[in-house]
Design a protein around this motif. Structure first.
Motif, PDB file in Angstrom:
ATOM      1  N   ARG A   5       0.846  -1.196   0.000  1.00  0.00           N
ATOM      2  CA  ARG A   5       0.000   0.000   0.000  1.00  0.00           C
ATOM      3  C   ARG A   5       0.885   1.252   0.000  1.00  0.00           C
ATOM      4  NH1 ARG A   5      -5.518   1.024   1.736  1.00  0.00           N
ATOM      5  NH2 ARG A   5      -5.733   3.247   2.134  1.00  0.00           N
ATOM      6  N   VAL A   6       0.665   2.100  -1.016  1.00  0.00           N
ATOM      7  CA  VAL A   6       1.430   3.348  -1.173  1.00  0.00           C
ATOM      8  C   VAL A   6       0.480   4.424  -1.696  1.00  0.00           C
ATOM      9  CG1 VAL A   6       3.212   4.485  -2.529  1.00  0.00           C
ATOM     10  CG2 VAL A   6       3.605   2.177  -1.706  1.00  0.00           C
ATOM     11  N   PRO A   7       0.420   5.621  -1.140  1.00  0.00           N
ATOM     12  CA  PRO A   7       1.126   6.077   0.033  1.00  0.00           C
ATOM     13  C   PRO A   7       0.375   5.704   1.300  1.00  0.00           C
ATOM     14  CG  PRO A   7      -0.134   7.904  -0.890  1.00  0.00           C
ATOM     15  CD  PRO A   7      -0.415   6.703  -1.741  1.00  0.00           C
ATOM     16  N   ALA A   8       1.115   5.246   2.292  1.00  0.00           N
ATOM     17  CA  ALA A   8       0.533   4.945   3.604  1.00  0.00           C
ATOM     18  C   ALA A   8       1.628   5.206   4.630  1.00  0.00           C
ATOM     19  CB  ALA A   8       0.064   3.497   3.663  1.00  0.00           C
ATOM     20  N   GLU A   9       1.523   6.323   5.295  1.00  0.00           N
ATOM     21  CA  GLU A   9       2.565   6.701   6.260  1.00  0.00           C
ATOM     22  C   GLU A   9       2.179   6.228   7.656  1.00  0.00           C
ATOM     23  OE1 GLU A   9       4.861  10.609   7.983  1.00  0.00           O
ATOM     24  OE2 GLU A   9       3.097  10.864   6.744  1.00  0.00           O
ATOM     25  N   ALA A  10       3.105   5.522   8.304  1.00  0.00           N
ATOM     26  CA  ALA A  10       2.854   5.078   9.680  1.00  0.00           C
ATOM     27  C   ALA A  10       3.073   6.258  10.615  1.00  0.00           C
ATOM     28  CB  ALA A  10       3.812   3.944  10.028  1.00  0.00           C
ATOM     29  N   THR A  11       2.098   6.508  11.473  1.00  0.00           N
ATOM     30  CA  THR A  11       2.229   7.659  12.378  1.00  0.00           C
ATOM     31  C   THR A  11       2.275   7.244  13.843  1.00  0.00           C
ATOM     32  OG1 THR A  11      -0.157   7.901  12.296  1.00  0.00           O
ATOM     33  CG2 THR A  11       1.108   9.332  10.830  1.00  0.00           C
ATOM     34  N   GLY A  12       1.985   5.991  14.128  1.00  0.00           N
ATOM     35  CA  GLY A  12       2.004   5.576  15.533  1.00  0.00           C
ATOM     36  C   GLY A  12       2.058   4.061  15.645  1.00  0.00           C
ATOM     37  N   LEU A  13       2.601   3.610  16.773  1.00  0.00           N
ATOM     38  CA  LEU A  13       2.684   2.167  17.019  1.00  0.00           C
ATOM     39  C   LEU A  13       2.143   1.891  18.418  1.00  0.00           C
ATOM     40  CD1 LEU A  13       3.762  -0.690  16.271  1.00  0.00           C
ATOM     41  CD2 LEU A  13       5.975   0.012  17.187  1.00  0.00           C
ATOM     42  N   GLY A  14       1.170   1.026  18.494  1.00  0.00           N
ATOM     43  CA  GLY A  14       0.600   0.690  19.805  1.00  0.00           C
ATOM     44  C   GLY A  14       0.344  -0.806  19.892  1.00  0.00           C
ATOM     45  N   GLY A  15      -0.395  -1.220  20.910  1.00  0.00           N
ATOM     46  CA  GLY A  15      -0.693  -2.635  21.062  1.00  0.00           C
ATOM     47  C   GLY A  15      -2.148  -2.845  21.433  1.00  0.00           C
ATOM     48  N   ARG A  16      -2.705  -3.977  21.048  1.00  0.00           N
ATOM     49  CA  ARG A  16      -4.075  -4.320  21.430  1.00  0.00           C
ATOM     50  C   ARG A  16      -4.222  -5.838  21.394  1.00  0.00           C
ATOM     51  NH1 ARG A  16      -7.574  -2.585  17.152  1.00  0.00           N
ATOM     52  NH2 ARG A  16      -6.990  -0.465  17.608  1.00  0.00           N
ATOM     53  N   GLU A  17      -4.749  -6.378  22.421  1.00  0.00           N
ATOM     54  CA  GLU A  17      -5.027  -7.816  22.511  1.00  0.00           C
ATOM     55  C   GLU A  17      -3.831  -8.677  22.100  1.00  0.00           C
ATOM     56  OE1 GLU A  17      -8.507  -8.264  20.144  1.00  0.00           O
ATOM     57  OE2 GLU A  17      -9.661  -6.888  21.382  1.00  0.00           O
ATOM     58  N   GLY A  18      -2.667  -8.264  22.513  1.00  0.00           N
ATOM     59  CA  GLY A  18      -1.486  -9.095  22.287  1.00  0.00           C
ATOM     60  C   GLY A  18      -0.829  -8.940  20.930  1.00  0.00           C
ATOM     61  N   HIS A  19      -1.304  -8.011  20.099  1.00  0.00           N
ATOM     62  CA  HIS A  19      -0.603  -7.784  18.832  1.00  0.00           C
ATOM     63  C   HIS A  19      -0.349  -6.293  18.628  1.00  0.00           C
ATOM     64  CE1 HIS A  19      -4.946  -8.333  17.827  1.00  0.00           C
ATOM     65  NE2 HIS A  19      -4.750  -7.110  17.421  1.00  0.00           N
ATOM     66  N   HIS A  20       0.451  -5.983  17.614  1.00  0.00           N
ATOM     67  CA  HIS A  20       0.822  -4.588  17.350  1.00  0.00           C
ATOM     68  C   HIS A  20      -0.228  -3.921  16.465  1.00  0.00           C
ATOM     69  CE1 HIS A  20       4.732  -5.525  18.989  1.00  0.00           C
ATOM     70  NE2 HIS A  20       4.841  -6.553  18.137  1.00  0.00           N
ATOM     71  N   VAL A  21      -0.406  -2.629  16.689  1.00  0.00           N
ATOM     72  CA  VAL A  21      -1.330  -1.863  15.848  1.00  0.00           C
ATOM     73  C   VAL A  21      -0.586  -0.621  15.351  1.00  0.00           C
ATOM     74  CG1 VAL A  21      -3.515  -0.619  15.735  1.00  0.00           C
ATOM     75  CG2 VAL A  21      -3.317  -2.656  17.179  1.00  0.00           C
ATOM     76  N   VAL A  22      -0.480  -0.493  14.033  1.00  0.00           N
ATOM     77  CA  VAL A  22       0.203   0.669  13.445  1.00  0.00           C
ATOM     78  C   VAL A  22      -0.847   1.621  12.897  1.00  0.00           C
ATOM     79  CG1 VAL A  22       1.709   1.418  11.553  1.00  0.00           C
ATOM     80  CG2 VAL A  22       2.333  -0.575  12.928  1.00  0.00           C
ATOM     81  N   ALA A  23      -0.787   2.866  13.382  1.00  0.00           N
ATOM     82  CA  ALA A  23      -1.746   3.877  12.913  1.00  0.00           C
ATOM     83  C   ALA A  23      -1.225   4.516  11.633  1.00  0.00           C
ATOM     84  CB  ALA A  23      -1.917   4.944  13.986  1.00  0.00           C
ATOM     85  N   LEU A  24      -2.156   4.845  10.729  1.00  0.00           N
ATOM     86  CA  LEU A  24      -1.770   5.433   9.446  1.00  0.00           C
ATOM     87  C   LEU A  24      -2.210   6.890   9.356  1.00  0.00           C
ATOM     88  CD1 LEU A  24      -2.874   2.531   7.056  1.00  0.00           C
ATOM     89  CD2 LEU A  24      -0.625   2.919   8.071  1.00  0.00           C
ATOM     90  N   ALA A  25      -1.416   7.693   8.634  1.00  0.00           N
ATOM     91  CA  ALA A  25      -1.782   9.098   8.422  1.00  0.00           C
ATOM     92  C   ALA A  25      -3.107   9.140   7.671  1.00  0.00           C
ATOM     93  CB  ALA A  25      -0.697   9.783   7.602  1.00  0.00           C
ATOM     94  N   GLY A  26      -3.959  10.032   8.047  1.00  0.00           N
ATOM     95  CA  GLY A  26      -5.246  10.157   7.365  1.00  0.00           C
ATOM     96  C   GLY A  26      -6.281   9.177   7.875  1.00  0.00           C
ATOM     97  N   GLY A  27      -5.951   8.452   8.955  1.00  0.00           N
ATOM     98  CA  GLY A  27      -6.912   7.497   9.535  1.00  0.00           C
ATOM     99  C   GLY A  27      -6.620   6.068   9.125  1.00  0.00           C
ATOM    100  N   GLY A  28      -7.169   5.150   9.848  1.00  0.00           N
ATOM    101  CA  GLY A  28      -6.953   3.728   9.536  1.00  0.00           C
ATOM    102  C   GLY A  28      -5.784   3.179  10.327  1.00  0.00           C
TER     103      GLY A  28
END
Ligand SMILES: Cc1cc2nc3c(=O)[nH]c(=O)nc-3n(C[C@H](O)[C@H](O)[C@H](O)COP(=O)(O)OP(=O)(O)OC[C@H]3O[C@@H](n4cnc5c(N)ncnc54)[C@H](O)[C@@H]3O)c2cc1C
Length: 416
Positions: free
Chosen positions: A232-255
């Motif tokens: 997926r391009v363009p998709a900029e990662a803006t944050g890294l967190g965790g939920r229910e034992g796995h990683h969650v990467v937030a994307l610019a513009g939502g999602g």
């Protein structure tokens, strides 16, 4: 002109994008239509014919880029959004033509015909005449087919998410997906990373005659997709967190994208030229790359490449074939200290390149009554003269006739 035993198409077909080539039948004959997924399979599985088709498609894409085929961008060279769209198109290797509102009368004419004014620019004219008014990179990407509707369609949680699609990220995606991991790959700008801006890479393992950065990137993308990587391009990662034992990467513009493992391969950011007011020139005269699009902008003018490393050497050699004169500006008196020997030799033997060494660079200076502007830097930079500098710097104006913030130094056309 294509005849018997020739094949049509271009790289967009293989990458699931819009294809930038159209064909017209002139003489009666038979055409064998191969479904796209079969063509992809053939290219990826049959070494002989696959390589032939892939090479032809890559060459066709670079011809289309050098001819300025594809969609059109109308905008001022001093507009940040115009620069953003052109950068996005260039980094994604999308054939396009740019009509500069400051210089091209045709641009005015076309805008009038479309019923748009200067304030609507930049506009992108898509084939068939569809007009996108100052689209975001994501909007343009969606139009071209770069942006799939969803990247996480197979599993709610991917096995592997790779952030950054430079050589490191692409390699991680190839290894992950070839080992059966459900793999997603995202990049904020384009696939290929820095390497895709390199005219020729000679020290990459397995390519004894060298390979262009573009070709390396396209081949790696196809290889990753062959094993099932979703890109997926363009998709900029803006944050890294965790939920229910796995990683969650937030994307610019939502999602967001959830994954069991995240590989961060976001590479390096360029050190920019430490020169006062340089940002104004970066809109149209100073570039941090030397690829086909920059060469097109520089052709007809002498240009200066600033830096003494391998990237600067490659840029100088590449531009030497495309511009009247290249000045390679280095701080060290000995090019061999910072550049690979094979590049130093090639530069020494090329009469179109003049190497200027100086231990200390003035921060920024413009020669009067000459066609050169040079800028000191510590990284590879291509500088094109803002104008034949017969102008007086003291006559600088604050805005261009089109109302964009003026680069420095600026004079109106009547001064030349
Ligand atoms: C002009 C030039 C010529 C070169 N020539 C050579 C050569 O001949 N030989 C050689 O060995 N090396 C060469 N290099 C260096 C080589 O290209 C780099 O070492 C290599 O690209 C590094 O790969 P990477 O994947 O680690 O990072 P990068 O190539 O920098 O890729 C990182 C990617 O991550 C993306 N990214 C960053 N942040 C985010 C985010 N938050 N979200 C999503 N994506 C993000 C970026 O958009 C980028 O595409 C050259 C470099 C340049 C610029």
């Amino acid at each position: 002109m294509h005849g018997p035993r020739r094949f049509l198409g271009e790289i967009g077909l293989l990458e699931g994008q819009v294809s930038f080539l159209t064909f017209e039948v002139r003489d009666p004959g038979a055409v064998l239509a191969v479904p796209v997924d079969k063509l992809r399979r053939l290219v990826l599985r049959d070494e002989g014919i696959g390589d032939l088709i892939l090479r032809a498609y890559l060459i066709r894409r670079s011809l289309l880029i050098s001819q300025g085929a594809g969609f059109r961008i109308i905008g001022s060279c001093y507009s940040a959004d115009t620069r953003r769209l052109r950068d996005f198109a260039a980094r994604n290797r999308l054939p396009h033509e740019w009509l500069d509102l400051e210089k091209d009368r045709q641009a005015d004419h076309m805008l009038d015909q479309l019923g748009y004014g200067i304030d609507d620019t930049p506009v992108v004219i898509w084939r068939g005449g569809e007009v996108l008014r100052n689209p975001s990179n994501a909007e343009l990407a969606a139009r071209i087919g770069l942006l799939p509707a969803t990247i996480q369609d197979r599993a709610a949680v991917a096995d592997l998410l790779v952030v950054g699609a430079g050589p490191a990220g692409l390699a991680a995606a190839v290894y992950g997906s070839s080992d059966g991991l459900d793999t997603c790959l995202i990049d904020g700008v384009a696939t290929g990373g820095q390497a895709a801006t390199s005219a020729r890479i000679e020290n990459y393992l397995g390519f004894p005659t060298g390979i262009s950065g573009t070709e390396l990137a396209e081949r790696a993308v196809l290889q990753a997709e062959k094993f099932g990587t979703r890109i997926r391009v363009p998709a900029e990662a803006t944050g890294l967190g965790g939920r229910e034992g796995h990683h969650v990467v937030a994307l610019a513009g939502g999602g967001e994208i959830s994954a069991r493992t995240v590989v961060i391969a976001t590479g390096a950011r360029y050190r920019r030229l430490q020169v006062p007011r340089i940002s104004r020139l970066e809109n149209g005269n100073v570039y941090y790359a030397a690829t086909q699009p920059e060469a097109l902008l520089c052709q007809g003018d002498p240009c200066a490449v600033v830096g003494g490393g391998n990237s600067a050497g490659q840029a100088a050699l590449f531009l030497a074939g495309r511009t009247p004169k290249v000045y390679l500006l280095v701080r060290s008196g000995d090019l061999g200290k910072t550049m690979s020997r094979y590049l130093v030799e090639e530069i020494r033997q090329d009469p179109r390149i003049e190497v200027r060494c100086t231990p200390r660079w003035p921060s920024c200076w413009v020669t009067r009554n000459s066609r050169r502007s040079w800028y000191g830097t510590t990284g590879p930079t291509t500088a094109r003269p803002s104008r034949p500098a017969t102008c007086s710097c003291s006559s600088a104006r604050r805005r261009t006739p089109r109302g964009w913030p003026a680069p420095w130094p600026w004079t109106d056309a009547a001064s030349y």
